[in-house]
Design an enzyme around this catalytic site. Structure first.
Site, PDB file in Angstrom:
ATOM      1  N   CYS A   2       0.824  -1.190   0.000  1.00 30.92           N
ATOM      2  CA  CYS A   2       0.000   0.000   0.000  1.00 30.92           C
ATOM      3  C   CYS A   2       0.862   1.245   0.000  1.00 30.92           C
ATOM      4  CB  CYS A   2      -0.895   0.012   1.248  1.00 30.92           C
ATOM      5  SG  CYS A   2      -1.788  -1.532   1.528  1.00 30.92           S
ATOM      6  N   ARG A  49      -4.957   1.575  -0.205  1.00 25.73           N
ATOM      7  CA  ARG A  49      -4.894   0.131   0.014  1.00 25.73           C
ATOM      8  C   ARG A  49      -4.869  -0.680  -1.279  1.00 25.73           C
ATOM      9  NH1 ARG A  49      -9.149  -4.174   2.882  1.00 25.73           N
ATOM     10  NH2 ARG A  49      -7.602  -5.836   3.055  1.00 25.73           N
ATOM     11  N   ILE A  52      -4.625  -7.496  -0.382  1.00 28.40           N
ATOM     12  CA  ILE A  52      -3.920  -8.751  -0.618  1.00 28.40           C
ATOM     13  C   ILE A  52      -4.405  -9.846   0.328  1.00 28.40           C
ATOM     14  CG2 ILE A  52      -1.653  -9.882  -0.622  1.00 28.40           C
ATOM     15  CD1 ILE A  52      -1.848  -7.844  -2.822  1.00 28.40           C
ATOM     16  N   GLU A  76       3.758  -6.673   4.177  1.00 28.50           N
ATOM     17  CA  GLU A  76       3.177  -7.937   4.613  1.00 28.50           C
ATOM     18  C   GLU A  76       4.026  -8.517   5.748  1.00 28.50           C
ATOM     19  OE1 GLU A  76       0.397  -8.867   3.352  1.00 28.50           O
ATOM     20  OE2 GLU A  76       0.310  -7.942   1.355  1.00 28.50           O
ATOM     21  N   ASP A  99      -3.024  -9.196   8.647  1.00 31.19           N
ATOM     22  CA  ASP A  99      -1.825  -9.085   9.470  1.00 31.19           C
ATOM     23  C   ASP A  99      -1.732  -7.724  10.162  1.00 31.19           C
ATOM     24  OD1 ASP A  99      -1.546  -7.908   6.992  1.00 31.19           O
ATOM     25  OD2 ASP A  99       0.491  -8.605   6.630  1.00 31.19           O
ATOM     26  N   VAL A 290      10.392 -10.996 -19.706  1.00 27.43           N
ATOM     27  CA  VAL A 290      10.402  -9.939 -20.723  1.00 27.43           C
ATOM     28  C   VAL A 290      11.245 -10.365 -21.911  1.00 27.43           C
ATOM     29  CG1 VAL A 290      11.251  -7.620 -21.226  1.00 27.43           C
ATOM     30  CG2 VAL A 290       9.980  -8.024 -19.144  1.00 27.43           C
ATOM     31  N   GLY A 364      13.285 -13.052  -7.557  1.00 25.38           N
ATOM     32  CA  GLY A 364      14.523 -13.666  -7.091  1.00 25.38           C
ATOM     33  C   GLY A 364      15.567 -12.674  -6.635  1.00 25.38           C
TER      34      GLY A 364
END
Length: 615
Positions: A2, A49, A52, A76, A99, A290, A364
């Protein structure tokens, strides 16, 4: 994921709304704000917001807990269910399945130490009504941004600098920040482009006393740069533990009440994440990569090969010129500070099209920093051998090789004259070539040098630590946050789970880098999922074909924006020197696209932020 905002400065409702609208792309699902008043102060909290977890309106923010806690939160907490279970046992109750409430209850139970219980990425502020204070924190590795303005009395904070900037008449552009940007290609923490606005450092919490106006920060986490925590087992033990840790890190990041996908470049880091995601996910994982049409830039074939092996639902996003130009033109709106990593453009493109199918993407990022993956780790390791030659002899050799015709020998000549390997490494990461300013100053004053210049670890461990605290935070995390948030997409990186980072720091160097084999242990875990031969190729970067674009389609744009008159608005550069380097790029005698891109980004930002004093 958010955007958060808050202030003790007095703004009317219309002004607050415009501040939230400025970064509404961070959270388009709900915009909310609340005013709180007491006899001694006034407060506003605001929130954009992106839903999720717990999509219900009951989890909208600002959120109240037990009538004495208010919170705005970005990010999160991936282990919130475990924390929640423990708090249940202590008598806490919850009205949502989010959460956010868990952060509030954890604060009431553990106080400022609550942050040590959180595994995730976050920036939050709690208004503690009983103690008349704000308490807030930023995650350990700086994945989520946190900007603040404090003038000794008033306090204002936001996820992006532009929200604080609006309707604030007490700001000036920092010449020091501009010169630091020209050196590092990004603005290092805790600086911002404005003198009066700062970033909260990663791994830090803060307390703001609403009565006295005092603001204090505290570091709650750091990497072990003293080298005290050492792994006790052998290589096989380490490989098993890494696999278990990373598997769990992926698993907890796959939890969401919205669709989840994986960024897959076909490299080691993204491939191991995709493999573990496929193992834990019920159904086919969606993967995204991509494709560039320009020769030499298309790595999508490798991603497709890995995706086929893992049987993912793979999506290839083509980068075309027109879409690239559109992103360049709107770049300043989303990054809202000068930022010169050109891979931000393909990152935005990837996020834009990924968002059409999912709301969360697993990435990653951080594998290179933790497991010695960058090309520069190899050559700095080799260069350390040259530095064993006595300095006076190296100076003579430097003068002799400087006459050599090849670029490679000229670079070697330059570095042989440096007094330490650490100074060579700093020079390779920064740009002090804009001869109008003393670049060394902006390299040597960063506090993070303490992670590089000490005797507690070997060279490779020190450069990895330094990159974790600088390049990962200042560059990679900024790039990923803004690129994904521009399209309301949440990006999660299991390799930035602090348990994985701490484990990697504890490993012997040869577990990560041995005989030229970089990311050794990470690769050996990967090869349990994907054949080794898929990765027998040079490491590729995530770049744009700017070298050709700037000489062809964008040539007129570059020469107009970066004319000698145009360059006059940029403090601290040698205009003649810069113009000469631009001309050399245009005639093909040199490849100076990084310099051109860096100056274009800065010029674009300055063009859109006129009227501020630069000092």
């Amino acid at each position: 994921m958010c955007g958060i905002y808050g202030s003790t400065k007095v703004y009317n409702e219309s002004q607050v709304k415009s501040k939230l609208k400025r970064t509404a792309f961070r959270g388009p699902d709900q915009m909310g704000w609340e005013f709180y008043k007491s006899d001694n102060y006034s407060i506003v909290f605001g929130h954009n917001r992106l839903s999720i977890i717990d999509l219900d309106a009951r989890s909208n923010q600002p959120l109240s807990y037990l009538d004495n806690i208010e919170i705005v939160f970005n990010g999160e907490i991936f282990n919130f269910q475990d924390i929640k279970d423990n708090l249940h046992k202590k008598g806490y109750t919850f009205k949502t399945t989010s959460d956010t409430e868990v952060i509030c209850a954890a604060y009431l139970e553990y106080g400022e130490d609550c942050v040590n219980h959180f595994n995730g990425f976050f920036a939050f502020v709690i208004y503690d009504k009983l103690n008349h204070c704000f308490f807030g924190a930023r995650d350990r590795l700086g994945q989520k941004p946190f900007y603040y303005y404090h003038n000794g009395k008033d306090f204002e904070f936001a996820s992006q600098v532009s929200s604080i900037q609006l309707h604030n008449n007490n700001l000036s552009i920092s010449e020091y920040a501009i010169k630091s940007y020209l050196t590092w290609e990004t603005i290092p923490d805790p600086l911002s482009i404005f003198n009066e606005i700062h970033k909260l450092l990663p791994g830090h919490s803060f307390k703001f006393d609403l009565t006295s106006g005092t603001f204090k920060t505290k570091q709650y986490w750091d990497i072990d740069y003293h080298g005290k925590n050492k792994f006790k087992g052998d290589y096989q033990d380490a490989k098993k533990e890494l696999k278990d840790l990373l598997s769990n890190a992926v698993k907890i990041r796959m939890f969401a009440d919205v669709p989840v996908g994986v960024f897959l470049s076909g490299g080691v880091d993204s491939s191991i994440i995709a493999a573990m995601a496929s193992e834990t996910y019920d159904g086919k994982v969606k993967t995204f990569s991509v494709k560039f049409n320009d020769k030499g830039f298309d790595e999508s074939v490798y991603a497709a090969k890995v995706a086929s092996h893992l049987q993912t639902e793979h999506n290839i996003i083509e980068c075309n010129y027109n879409e690239g130009i559109e992103l360049i033109e709107n770049f300043h709106h989303y990054y809202d500070e000068p930022f010169a990593d050109s891979s931000a453009i393909p990152s935005m493109l990837l996020a834009k099209h990924t968002k059409k199918q999912v709301t969360v993407a697993i990435s990653g990022d951080a594998g290179d920093e933790s497991f010695s993956g960058y090309h520069r780790y190899n050559w700095i390791n080799q260069g350390a051998q040259f530095m064993k030659i006595p300095y006076p002899i190296r100076v003579i050799l430097s003068k002799l090789t400087s006459l050599a015709p090849t670029h490679r020998l000229k670079v070697i000549s330059k570095y042989m004259a440096f007094k330490s390997i650490e100074s060579i490494y700093l020079d390779s990461l920064s740009d002090i070539s804009l001869s109008g300013h003393s670049g060394g100053k902006y390299v040597n004053e960063v506090e993070e040098l303490k992670y590089l210049i000490h005797n507690n670890k070997n060279l490779l461990e020190r450069v990895s630590d330094f990159d974790l605290k600088t390049y990962l935070n200042w560059d990679i995390n900024t790039k990923v946050d803004r690129a994904t948030m521009a399209y309301s997409l949440e990006a999660r990186s299991p390799l930035m789970d602090y348990r994985v980072v701490e484990f990697a720091r504890s490993l012997p160097t040869e577990f990560k880098f041995k005989g030229g084999n970089q990311k050794r242990i990470l690769k050996d875990v990967l090869y349990q999922y994907v054949p080794k031969e898929y990765f027998d190729r040079p490491k590729a970067g995530f770049t744009m074909p700017f070298e050709n674009w700037f000489r062809q389609d964008l040539k007129e744009y570059v020469l107009t924006e970066l004319s000698k008159d145009g360059l006059k608005v940029i403090p601290g550069i040698n205009i003649e020197d810069v113009s000469n380097r631009i001309n050399k790029h245009m005639d093909g005698s040199a490849n100076n696209y990084p310099l051109i891109w860096k100056l274009l980004v800065l010029k674009q930002w300055l063009n859109n932020n006129k009227g501020y004093e630069i000092r």
